[in-house]
Design a protein around this motif. Structure first.
Motif, PDB file in Angstrom:
ATOM      1  N   SER A   1       6.632 110.658  14.006  1.00 27.96           N
ATOM      2  CA  SER A   1       5.964 109.717  13.128  1.00 27.96           C
ATOM      3  C   SER A   1       6.092 110.085  11.663  1.00 27.96           C
ATOM      4  N   LEU A   2       6.368 111.352  11.370  1.00 33.47           N
ATOM      5  CA  LEU A   2       6.357 111.795   9.987  1.00 33.47           C
ATOM      6  C   LEU A   2       7.695 111.624   9.280  1.00 33.47           C
ATOM      7  N   TRP A   3       8.763 111.389  10.037  1.00 35.75           N
ATOM      8  CA  TRP A   3      10.079 111.324   9.426  1.00 35.75           C
ATOM      9  C   TRP A   3      10.833 110.088   9.919  1.00 35.75           C
ATOM     10  N   PRO A   4      11.726 109.546   9.087  1.00 45.51           N
ATOM     11  CA  PRO A   4      12.558 108.432   9.559  1.00 45.51           C
ATOM     12  C   PRO A   4      13.359 108.870  10.781  1.00 45.51           C
ATOM     13  N   GLN A   5      13.555 107.973  11.726  1.00 46.86           N
ATOM     14  CA  GLN A   5      14.210 108.352  12.963  1.00 46.86           C
ATOM     15  C   GLN A   5      15.716 108.105  12.897  1.00 46.86           C
ATOM     16  N   SER A   6      16.490 109.064  13.419  1.00 49.07           N
ATOM     17  CA  SER A   6      17.932 108.947  13.494  1.00 49.07           C
ATOM     18  C   SER A   6      18.371 109.364  14.883  1.00 49.07           C
ATOM     19  N   ASP A   7      19.321 108.636  15.429  1.00 49.12           N
ATOM     20  CA  ASP A   7      19.800 108.941  16.771  1.00 49.12           C
ATOM     21  C   ASP A   7      21.113 109.703  16.667  1.00 49.12           C
ATOM     22  N   CYS A   8      21.105 110.983  17.103  1.00 48.85           N
ATOM     23  CA  CYS A   8      22.290 111.831  17.028  1.00 48.85           C
ATOM     24  C   CYS A   8      23.045 111.871  18.351  1.00 48.85           C
ATOM     25  N   ALA A   9      22.483 111.253  19.394  1.00 44.85           N
ATOM     26  CA  ALA A   9      23.012 111.422  20.745  1.00 44.85           C
ATOM     27  C   ALA A   9      24.474 110.979  20.853  1.00 44.85           C
ATOM     28  N   LYS A  10      24.803 109.803  20.325  1.00 45.19           N
ATOM     29  CA  LYS A  10      26.166 109.291  20.458  1.00 45.19           C
ATOM     30  C   LYS A  10      27.162 110.205  19.755  1.00 45.19           C
ATOM     31  N   TRP A  11      26.775 110.692  18.575  1.00 44.98           N
ATOM     32  CA  TRP A  11      27.678 111.579  17.831  1.00 44.98           C
ATOM     33  C   TRP A  11      27.914 112.872  18.607  1.00 44.98           C
ATOM     34  N   LEU A  12      26.849 113.428  19.194  1.00 49.36           N
ATOM     35  CA  LEU A  12      26.971 114.668  19.956  1.00 49.36           C
ATOM     36  C   LEU A  12      27.842 114.480  21.199  1.00 49.36           C
ATOM     37  N   GLU A  13      27.775 113.293  21.790  1.00 50.85           N
ATOM     38  CA  GLU A  13      28.565 113.032  22.991  1.00 50.85           C
ATOM     39  C   GLU A  13      30.064 113.131  22.736  1.00 50.85           C
ATOM     40  N   SER A  14      30.460 112.970  21.490  1.00 56.34           N
ATOM     41  CA  SER A  14      31.884 113.007  21.153  1.00 56.34           C
ATOM     42  C   SER A  14      32.393 114.420  20.887  1.00 56.34           C
ATOM     43  N   LYS A  15      31.500 115.413  20.933  1.00 55.45           N
ATOM     44  CA  LYS A  15      31.865 116.789  20.601  1.00 55.45           C
ATOM     45  C   LYS A  15      31.935 117.654  21.855  1.00 55.45           C
ATOM     46  N   SER A  16      32.800 118.644  21.823  1.00 53.51           N
ATOM     47  CA  SER A  16      32.975 119.540  22.967  1.00 53.51           C
ATOM     48  C   SER A  16      31.812 120.515  23.070  1.00 53.51           C
ATOM     49  N   PRO A  17      31.550 121.070  24.254  1.00 54.19           N
ATOM     50  CA  PRO A  17      30.417 121.996  24.458  1.00 54.19           C
ATOM     51  C   PRO A  17      30.463 123.193  23.514  1.00 54.19           C
ATOM     52  N   GLY A  18      29.308 123.478  22.923  1.00 55.43           N
ATOM     53  CA  GLY A  18      29.169 124.655  22.063  1.00 55.43           C
ATOM     54  C   GLY A  18      29.854 124.573  20.726  1.00 55.43           C
ATOM     55  N   SER A  19      30.310 123.381  20.326  1.00 53.08           N
ATOM     56  CA  SER A  19      31.120 123.270  19.100  1.00 53.08           C
ATOM     57  C   SER A  19      30.322 122.882  17.862  1.00 53.08           C
ATOM     58  N   VAL A  20      29.057 122.502  18.036  1.00 50.44           N
ATOM     59  CA  VAL A  20      28.262 121.964  16.919  1.00 50.44           C
ATOM     60  C   VAL A  20      27.227 122.980  16.442  1.00 50.44           C
TER      61      VAL A  20
END
Length: 480
Positions: free
Chosen positions: A269-288
């Motif tokens: 509730s305190l911060w604007p909401q952003s969805d990172c899920a789709k971006w993360l799905e495009s990255k390989s395991p352990g790379s971010v």
């Protein structure tokens, strides 16, 4: 006696008015209510107003525990004034506000608790307050309340502060002269620690924060009937065992991650909401690499620029939470290097808010660059994510020491200090993200933390023991 058996046990809960202190205490309150006890959770009015606006509710009668009450929990919500106008900027006037919290706020709490206790003679009240406050012992004694202290810091940190007198006797609180790199190995229950890794509020006894925390964390906490810690026994058993020789201490954490979790609702509730899920799905395991610093810490423009350029040079994928309150100017567009967001392309994602647990638990995330506030440190350990530590203030240096030296689940971005260089940042990030041993150790810590919250885990057993001991203590006071 029959009437006495029907009397309701009722907690009055006071968090410190900062997000890192509020969130774990919200969940602790819900956990207590889940055991059949009544709870009144008390927010300051300016915090209530902030939450009301964040919930886009035009009324002032917002109840953040309505869902819990609908499920049958007896949890209530109240507000208390701090005498400042709602529009008063408490962060910009930090010393003035802390002086008020230390010297004047106790009188408001005294009147508030007196009215609650006198308004309901069919309940047996007890007090649960943040360990940083300096008034709970005195007010609890006045109204004959059982006094429960809740520490939102690591048990190691609490243990060091508990022996503030020993540190002072050895000229380590504050450090006198030009003593550097001295190992402290004489505090009962505390592992050896370098003076540079001590909490920053031990360094300046003249500051209002140090004065207030000395009165609260050191003096007032010794009056507590019970002390609860937002940690797990297995990782901090030496500190907890030493503290238990003085008072009953219980490791009941991580409360941020209790199953009956309302924390995310408050945080989102305190911060604007952003969805990172789709971006993360495009990255390989352990790379971010996940990058996020606490909103209460003022980070200079120079540091942010060096961090940004270091991230680019590292060529590592990253999510960076850059939000109001983290920067001196409060304006990310004026602080991030010109053209930075265009230059990162798909290698990085800049967001004003994200669900931190969701991001850290994603398989694509292989590390967390953090200031090491205790909540973020807990959440990183819960998800098995190793850390690059860049502590600045308060308990952050000590938390980083635990992460790097004791638990072996991270590295320091730089040795003792806050200045950073983009080339060093890039080299550290590259090396860290390619090192598998940190992830392996972090997975072990993750298992320890998650086991602690299982039905037969140490934190669950400790919480049940606390509730049983609390009931016995309250019964004794009734009989007397």
């Amino acid at each position: 006696m029959a009437n006495e058996k029907q009397r309701k046990l009722h907690a009055i809960v006071f968090p410190l008015p900062y997000q890192g202190h509020i969130n774990p205490l919200v969940n602790l309150a819900l956990k207590i209510a889940s055991k059949g006890l009544a709870v009144t959770f008390v927010h300051l009015e300016f915090v209530h107003r902030k939450l009301s606006k964040a919930h886009h509710n035009k009324t002032t009668d917002v109840d953040f525990f309505s869902e819990a009450r609908e499920s049958g929990l007896d949890i209530r919500y109240a507000t208390i004034s701090d005498a400042f106008p709602l529009e008063f900027d408490r962060d910009a006037n930090f010393p003035q506000y802390w002086d008020f919290l230390f010297r004047d706020f106790p009188a408001y709490v005294d009147e508030f608790i007196g009215k609650i206790v006198q308004s309901d003679l069919n309940s047996d009240y007890f007090l649960i307050a943040d360990a940083c406050y300096a008034w709970p012992g005195t007010i609890a004694a006045k109204y004959n309340l059982v006094n429960v202290v809740f520490s939102t810091e690591a048990a190691q940190v609490f243990c060091l502060v508990y022996h503030w007198d020993l540190l002072s006797e050895n000229d380590h609180a504050p450090i006198k002269g030009n003593i550097d790199h001295v190992e402290i190995d004489y505090v009962p229950g505390a592992k050896s620690i370098n003076t540079k890794d001590l909490m920053t509020y031990l360094a300046d006894p003249e500051s209002i924060v140090s004065e207030a925390l000395y009165a609260g964390l050191y003096l007032d906490n010794k009056k507590a009937d019970f002390i609860l810690h937002n940690t797990v026994h297995e990782l901090e058993f030496e500190a907890l065992s030493a503290l238990n020789k003085h008072q009953p201490n219980y490791a009941v954490g991580p409360t941020n991650l209790f199953k009956d979790n309302a924390t995310n609702t408050v945080s989102k509730s305190l911060w604007p909401q952003s969805d990172c899920a789709k971006w993360l799905e495009s990255k390989s395991p352990g790379s971010v690499l996940y990058v996020s610093f606490g909103s209460l810490v003022q980070t200079s423009k120079q540091v942010i620029e060096e961090m940004a350029n270091g991230l680019l040079l590292s060529e590592v994928n990253f999510i960076w939470v850059v939000r109001e309150g983290i920067l001196d100017s409060g304006d990310t567009n004026h602080v991030l290097p010109v053209g930075f967001e265009d230059e990162i392309n798909d290698k990085g994602l800049i967001v004003p808010w994200c669900d931190q647990i969701m991001v850290l638990s994603n398989p694509a995330v292989g590390g967390f660059l953090t200031h090491n506030g205790w909540n973020s440190t807990l959440e990183s350990m819960w998800c098995g994510v190793p850390m690059i530590c860049y502590p600045i203030t308060y308990d952050q240096p000590t938390n980083a020491k635990l992460v790097v030296d004791d638990w072996k689940i991270g590295i320091r971005l730089c040795d003792y200090g806050v200045s950073v260089d983009r080339k060093v940042v890039a080299e550290k990030i590259k090396s860290f993200m390619s090192e598998k041993s940190f992830r392996e150790e972090a997975e072990k810590v993750k298992e320890t933390y998650q086991n602690a919250l299982k039905n037969d885990g140490s934190s669950e057993r400790n919480f049940d023991q606390f509730i049983n001991d609390l009931k016995k203590k309250l019964a004794c006071r009734i009989d007397n």
